[in-house]
Design an enzyme around this catalytic site. Sequence first.
Site, PDB file in Angstrom:
ATOM      1  N   CYS A   1      66.999  -4.902 -23.334  1.00 19.24           N
ATOM      2  CA  CYS A   1      65.852  -5.624 -22.753  1.00 19.24           C
ATOM      3  C   CYS A   1      65.972  -5.905 -21.258  1.00 19.24           C
ATOM      4  O   CYS A   1      65.072  -5.571 -20.486  1.00 19.24           O
ATOM      5  CB  CYS A   1      65.654  -6.945 -23.479  1.00 19.24           C
ATOM      6  SG  CYS A   1      64.922  -6.721 -25.090  1.00 19.24           S
TER       7      CYS A   1
HETATM    8  N1  NAD Z   1      66.139  -5.168 -29.645  1.00 28.69           N
HETATM    9  C1  NAD Z   1      65.945  -6.199 -28.848  1.00 28.69           C
HETATM   10  O1  NAD Z   1      66.882  -6.899 -28.406  1.00 28.69           O
HETATM   11  C2  NAD Z   1      64.546  -6.588 -28.457  1.00 28.69           C
HETATM   12  C3  NAD Z   1      64.312  -7.856 -27.910  1.00 28.69           C
HETATM   13  C4  NAD Z   1      63.028  -8.212 -27.522  1.00 28.69           C
HETATM   14  C5  NAD Z   1      62.014  -7.284 -27.643  1.00 28.69           C
HETATM   15  N2  NAD Z   1      62.267  -6.053 -28.186  1.00 28.69           N
HETATM   16  C6  NAD Z   1      61.163  -5.118 -28.281  1.00 28.69           C
HETATM   17  O2  NAD Z   1      60.859  -4.902 -29.652  1.00 28.69           O
HETATM   18  C7  NAD Z   1      60.449  -3.557 -29.840  1.00 28.69           C
HETATM   19  C8  NAD Z   1      61.304  -2.935 -30.928  1.00 28.69           C
HETATM   20  O3  NAD Z   1      62.635  -2.919 -30.460  1.00 28.69           O
HETATM   21  P1  NAD Z   1      63.838  -2.560 -31.447  1.00 28.69           P
HETATM   22  O4  NAD Z   1      65.058  -2.759 -30.646  1.00 28.69           O
HETATM   23  O5  NAD Z   1      63.673  -3.273 -32.743  1.00 28.69           O
HETATM   24  O6  NAD Z   1      63.547  -0.994 -31.658  1.00 28.69           O
HETATM   25  P2  NAD Z   1      64.244  -0.027 -32.730  1.00 28.69           P
HETATM   26  O7  NAD Z   1      64.218   1.319 -32.115  1.00 28.69           O
HETATM   27  O8  NAD Z   1      65.534  -0.609 -33.186  1.00 28.69           O
HETATM   28  O9  NAD Z   1      63.233  -0.068 -33.962  1.00 28.69           O
HETATM   29  C9  NAD Z   1      61.933   0.428 -33.923  1.00 28.69           C
HETATM   30  C10 NAD Z   1      61.566   0.881 -35.326  1.00 28.69           C
HETATM   31  O10 NAD Z   1      60.194   1.247 -35.350  1.00 28.69           O
HETATM   32  C11 NAD Z   1      60.054   2.332 -36.258  1.00 28.69           C
HETATM   33  N3  NAD Z   1      58.770   2.987 -36.029  1.00 28.69           N
HETATM   34  C12 NAD Z   1      58.374   3.753 -34.983  1.00 28.69           C
HETATM   35  N4  NAD Z   1      57.088   4.138 -35.158  1.00 28.69           N
HETATM   36  C13 NAD Z   1      56.662   3.595 -36.320  1.00 28.69           C
HETATM   37  C14 NAD Z   1      55.433   3.603 -37.022  1.00 28.69           C
HETATM   38  N5  NAD Z   1      54.354   4.247 -36.554  1.00 28.69           N
HETATM   39  N6  NAD Z   1      55.352   2.954 -38.191  1.00 28.69           N
HETATM   40  C15 NAD Z   1      56.424   2.280 -38.662  1.00 28.69           C
HETATM   41  N7  NAD Z   1      57.615   2.230 -38.042  1.00 28.69           N
HETATM   42  C16 NAD Z   1      57.731   2.871 -36.877  1.00 28.69           C
HETATM   43  C17 NAD Z   1      61.273   3.178 -35.971  1.00 28.69           C
HETATM   44  O11 NAD Z   1      61.558   4.078 -37.018  1.00 28.69           O
HETATM   45  C18 NAD Z   1      62.350   2.103 -35.806  1.00 28.69           C
HETATM   46  O12 NAD Z   1      62.986   1.805 -37.022  1.00 28.69           O
HETATM   47  C19 NAD Z   1      60.554  -2.878 -28.483  1.00 28.69           C
HETATM   48  O13 NAD Z   1      59.314  -2.906 -27.839  1.00 28.69           O
HETATM   49  C20 NAD Z   1      61.527  -3.751 -27.740  1.00 28.69           C
HETATM   50  O14 NAD Z   1      61.356  -3.716 -26.345  1.00 28.69           O
HETATM   51  C21 NAD Z   1      63.501  -5.692 -28.597  1.00 28.69           C
END
Ligand code: NAD
Length: 471
Positions: free
Chosen positions: A294
């Site tokens: 992030c």
């Molecule tokens: N990981 C963090 O620390 C964090 C913190 C704050 C915000 N975020 C935000 O949250 C969001 C997700 O981050 P993350 O780290 O969990 O990502 P990640 O890559 O770990 O997980 C995303 C998931 O979405 C799934 N996916 C993609 N397209 C899809 C669809 N059409 N239908 C269903 N599932 C689908 C993927 O298979 C994956 O499992 C991002 O925008 C990120 O910036 C993440």
Amino acid sequence: MKRAGTRRSPENWIFSPRNEKGKTMSGKASVIGLGKLGSPLAACLAAKGYSVIGVDTDVKKVEALREGRAPISETGLAEMIIGARERLTATQNIEEAIAGSEITFIVVATPSEPDGGFSLRYAIPACRAIGAALRRKKDFHLVVITSTVMPGMTGGPLKQTLEEASGKRCGADFGLCYGPEFIALGSVIRDFLNPDFVLIGESDARSGEILESLYGKVCENYPAVARMNLINAEIAKLSVNAYVTTKISFANMLARMCEKLPGADVDVVTSALGMDTRIGRKYLKGAVSYGGPCFPRDNQALAALAKSVGAPADLAKATDLFNRGQVTWLAEEALEAANGEAVGILGLTYKPNTDVVEEAAGYLLAQELAKRGAQVTVYDPSGMANSRHVLEGKVTFAASAAECIEKSGAVVVTTGWREFSEIPAKVWARTGAPRRVLDCWRELKNLEGVEGVKYVRLGNGGAGVLLMQTV
Ligand SMILES: NC(=O)c1ccc[n+]([C@@H]2O[C@H](COP(=O)([O-])OP(=O)(O)OC[C@H]3O[C@@H](n4cnc5c(N)ncnc54)[C@H](O)[C@@H]3O)[C@@H](O)[C@H]2O)c1
């Protein structure tokens, strides 16, 4: 902005989400994207009484949740999923999830683009599928974008996709909110349940109220709630993280300075600084570059946003530049300390208690040192698997911290894992030239004065008196 700074007391706590007619909703939620943030979010909602349907395109994650296993590694997640199993299910089918819920969180990845912005390549198809499902649904449904998106995107292309696919009107037939999370990996559950504040961007007041009441039911610490329009919330999300990166970099800048000044100690300086309530203590520890999924990209996204509208973003850019420079600096310190011997790196993850190595100091340092031709051995309690695709063949992976130390003339401790500070002094010591230990976090208290070790607390100028040159 409404309600910013208000604090809920247990007496006025809204325990159940309510729909537009004031009836209590049954508490059915769906979470699209079961990754590092989505899985803990789904588990927390289920643990707090919601019936939750998780959706992912990745069949392994869906199967894991269905079988009561954690789809990803996160502190406390496995236990929480087991505890809430009867209220937690998973599917690959978005339509099924929309039909079986009243509120949907979109938590799909939004990868960074080369210009620093965030891609909607997963969010748009998710919205299209949600919209198609909404077309067949009579009841009001709230869609919450939890993924980090560029300002303007929730009320722009995402809303447009939902409206076109559903044939319905946002704000009337369905609601739309931007509801980001400020969590750190390794403590996602604790952070989600105990946020500093809740940030809500809303297409309309009813939608914001539904989301606020959900947080009221779920959060354990009566957080302040800041409600505003969609774009202000999107800007605020990026700004919080960009501000924190600036604070970290400021502490790192002080550490580099203190190191050069005999008698100076960055921890003493920052602990005084943190007492000023205008500044505060959090994220004010001079150490390594910030990393993770992030901070670096939110900072760059804010700069990209400014550039796209012709506004200056010099502060965000300077922070990013300084942060990158930290890795080069650490590589030079390590090479100097190693004096031709092998370098060990303890810590590949961007913080303890996670397996994520993205943009992590130790992980980047290993690449930088390997690029400069140094012999490098690395060890991390949980970040080895995620590093292999990049580091394999370039560095040696040790089976333990002790092996990493044993193979190295100089060791850099880049992640503050507790197990590193519990390594007995005798493991670090060696006969002949002392082993040099660069402790970025200054936590190996047992190494002070140990024979066979030259212990360097980075950010500390050591004993002595500064002789200022007077004109
Ligand atoms: N990981 C963090 O620390 C964090 C913190 C704050 C915000 N975020 C935000 O949250 C969001 C997700 O981050 P993350 O780290 O969990 O990502 P990640 O890559 O770990 O997980 C995303 C998931 O979405 C799934 N996916 C993609 N397209 C899809 C669809 N059409 N239908 C269903 N599932 C689908 C993927 O298979 C994956 O499992 C991002 O925008 C990120 O910036 C993440």
